[in-house]
Design a protein around this motif. Structure first.
Motif, short mmCIF file in Angstrom:
data_model
loop_
_atom_site.label_atom_id
_atom_site.label_comp_id
_atom_site.label_asym_id
_atom_site.label_seq_id
_atom_site.Cartn_x
_atom_site.Cartn_y
_atom_site.Cartn_z
N TYR A 124 6.14 16.24 11.45
CA TYR A 124 4.68 16.13 11.42
C TYR A 124 4.19 14.71 11.67
O TYR A 124 2.99 14.45 11.63
N TYR A 125 5.10 13.78 11.93
CA TYR A 125 4.69 12.40 12.20
C TYR A 125 4.06 12.23 13.57
O TYR A 125 3.22 11.38 13.78
N ARG A 126 4.48 13.06 14.51
CA ARG A 126 4.07 12.88 15.90
C ARG A 126 2.56 13.03 16.06
O ARG A 126 1.92 13.88 15.46
N GLY A 127 2.00 12.18 16.92
CA GLY A 127 0.57 12.25 17.21
C GLY A 127 -0.29 11.51 16.21
O GLY A 127 -1.51 11.68 16.19
N ALA A 128 0.33 10.66 15.38
CA ALA A 128 -0.44 9.93 14.37
C ALA A 128 -1.12 8.71 14.99
O ALA A 128 -0.50 7.97 15.75
N GLN A 129 -2.38 8.53 14.68
CA GLN A 129 -3.08 7.30 15.05
C GLN A 129 -2.95 6.25 13.95
O GLN A 129 -3.13 5.06 14.20
N VAL A 130 -2.64 6.71 12.73
CA VAL A 130 -2.53 5.83 11.57
C VAL A 130 -1.26 6.16 10.80
O VAL A 130 -0.98 7.34 10.54
N ILE A 131 -0.49 5.14 10.45
CA ILE A 131 0.69 5.31 9.60
C ILE A 131 0.45 4.50 8.32
O ILE A 131 0.26 3.28 8.39
N ILE A 132 0.46 5.19 7.18
CA ILE A 132 0.23 4.54 5.89
C ILE A 132 1.53 4.57 5.11
O ILE A 132 2.00 5.64 4.70
N THR A 133 2.16 3.42 4.93
CA THR A 133 3.39 3.33 4.16
C THR A 133 3.05 2.88 2.74
O THR A 133 2.36 1.88 2.55
N VAL A 134 3.52 3.65 1.77
CA VAL A 134 3.11 3.45 0.38
C VAL A 134 4.30 3.01 -0.47
O VAL A 134 5.42 3.52 -0.31
N PHE A 135 4.05 2.06 -1.39
CA PHE A 135 5.07 1.66 -2.35
C PHE A 135 4.44 1.52 -3.73
O PHE A 135 3.21 1.43 -3.87
N ASP A 136 5.28 1.54 -4.73
CA ASP A 136 4.87 1.43 -6.13
C ASP A 136 4.92 -0.04 -6.53
O ASP A 136 6.00 -0.64 -6.55
N MET A 137 3.79 -0.63 -6.88
CA MET A 137 3.76 -2.05 -7.22
C MET A 137 4.54 -2.35 -8.50
O MET A 137 4.91 -3.50 -8.74
N ALA A 138 4.80 -1.31 -9.30
CA ALA A 138 5.57 -1.51 -10.53
C ALA A 138 7.07 -1.33 -10.29
O ALA A 138 7.87 -1.47 -11.22
N ASP A 139 7.46 -1.01 -9.05
CA ASP A 139 8.87 -0.83 -8.70
C ASP A 139 9.11 -1.51 -7.36
O ASP A 139 8.95 -0.92 -6.30
N ILE A 140 9.50 -2.77 -7.40
CA ILE A 140 9.60 -3.59 -6.19
C ILE A 140 10.60 -3.05 -5.18
O ILE A 140 10.50 -3.31 -3.98
#
Length: 262
Positions: A124-140
């Motif tokens: 489902y990644y294909r055709g994305a205009q925006v990629i949002i990569t998320v991380f937990d600030m409490a878990d470096i």
């Protein structure tokens, strides 16, 4: 005659949204691109199809339990539940906006962070205009993992055709000093990714709406400019035809910097 229901008042974006941190932003500007602005105000252009419902696709990726679903639900449903079950495969929401007087929709795809669902989610990644990569600030450790998540998403897309965001969640769990240290590390990572960094809290709602407004504004403006370049205002934004997904980058260095809209 094309008809769409009215947009909610809290989804009308009248001014170009500012970035969160000037040290890690995609566009240093405070107004819409002049060409896009002119087209949005041009009644003749509207009659050619630019007032039809436009749609862009954003995919949200990251480790299990970093808060991807909480982030999306805080914005789309104004709700927070710390006990969300892990996403199986993919899920998505559609949010409708009005930008510069034109209707616009953003598909927000919530993908699974579990290894066993990666094959399903990556489809489902294909055709994305925006990629949002998320991380937990409490878990470096989850910040380091964003490199690989981005590479996997870019294998299905043309790097120069995507806006990339790095989002740190759960900032409410950190002290001001801890938050400052983590943000410094995240800004460095965002620079390597050619991404814009945002720090948010889905629990309190801090910066969540501002972040998604920024995403919507940049994607909308770029879609208008792409239609102008193609000379085909009737093309449906987000249908994948204007994107090429035949290049698989081997490293973050292969990620091209997004072309300037200034």
């Amino acid at each position: 005659m094309h008809f769409s229901p009215p947009v909610s008042k809290n989804r009308i974006i009248s001014k170009f949204p500012k970035c969160y941190n000037p040290q890690a932003c995609l566009q240093m500007k405070d107004d819409w691109n002049a060409k896009a602005k002119t087209v949005c105000l041009d009644r003749a252009a509207r009659q050619q199809g630019l007032d039809r419902l436009k749609m862009s696709k954003a995919v949200v990726v990251g480790d299990l339990n970093v808060g991807k679903t909480c982030l999306i639900n805080r914005f789309c449903k104004d709700a927070f539940d710390r006990d969300y079950k892990a996403t199986i495969g993919v899920d998505f929401e559609i949010e409708r906006f009005e930008l510069s007087g034109l209707p616009y929709s953003l598909q927000i795809w919530d993908t699974a962070g579990q290894e066993k669902f990666k094959c399903i989610a990556s489809a489902y990644y294909r055709g994305a205009q925006v990629i949002i990569t998320v991380f937990d600030m409490a878990d470096i450790k989850t910040l380091e993992h964003t490199r690989q998540w981005l590479l996997e998403a870019l294998r299905e897309n043309e790097p120069s055709a995507c806006f990339i965001f790095l989002v740190g969640t759960k900032r409410d769990l950190l002290s001001p000093e801890e938050c400052q240290r983590t943000e410094r590390d995240a800004v460095k990572m965002a620079s390597e990714m050619n991404a814009e960094f945002w720090s948010v809290s889905s629990k309190t709602g801090q910066n969540v709406q501002e972040f998604f407004f920024r995403v919507a504004a940049l994607a909308f403006e770029d879609a208008i400019l792409q239609e102008l370049e193609l000379g085909n205002s009737s093309a449906r934004i987000g249908d994948g035809d204007i994107l090429k997904a035949d290049r698989a980058p081997g490293s973050l260095e292969a990620v091209a910097v997004k072309k300037s809209c200034c």
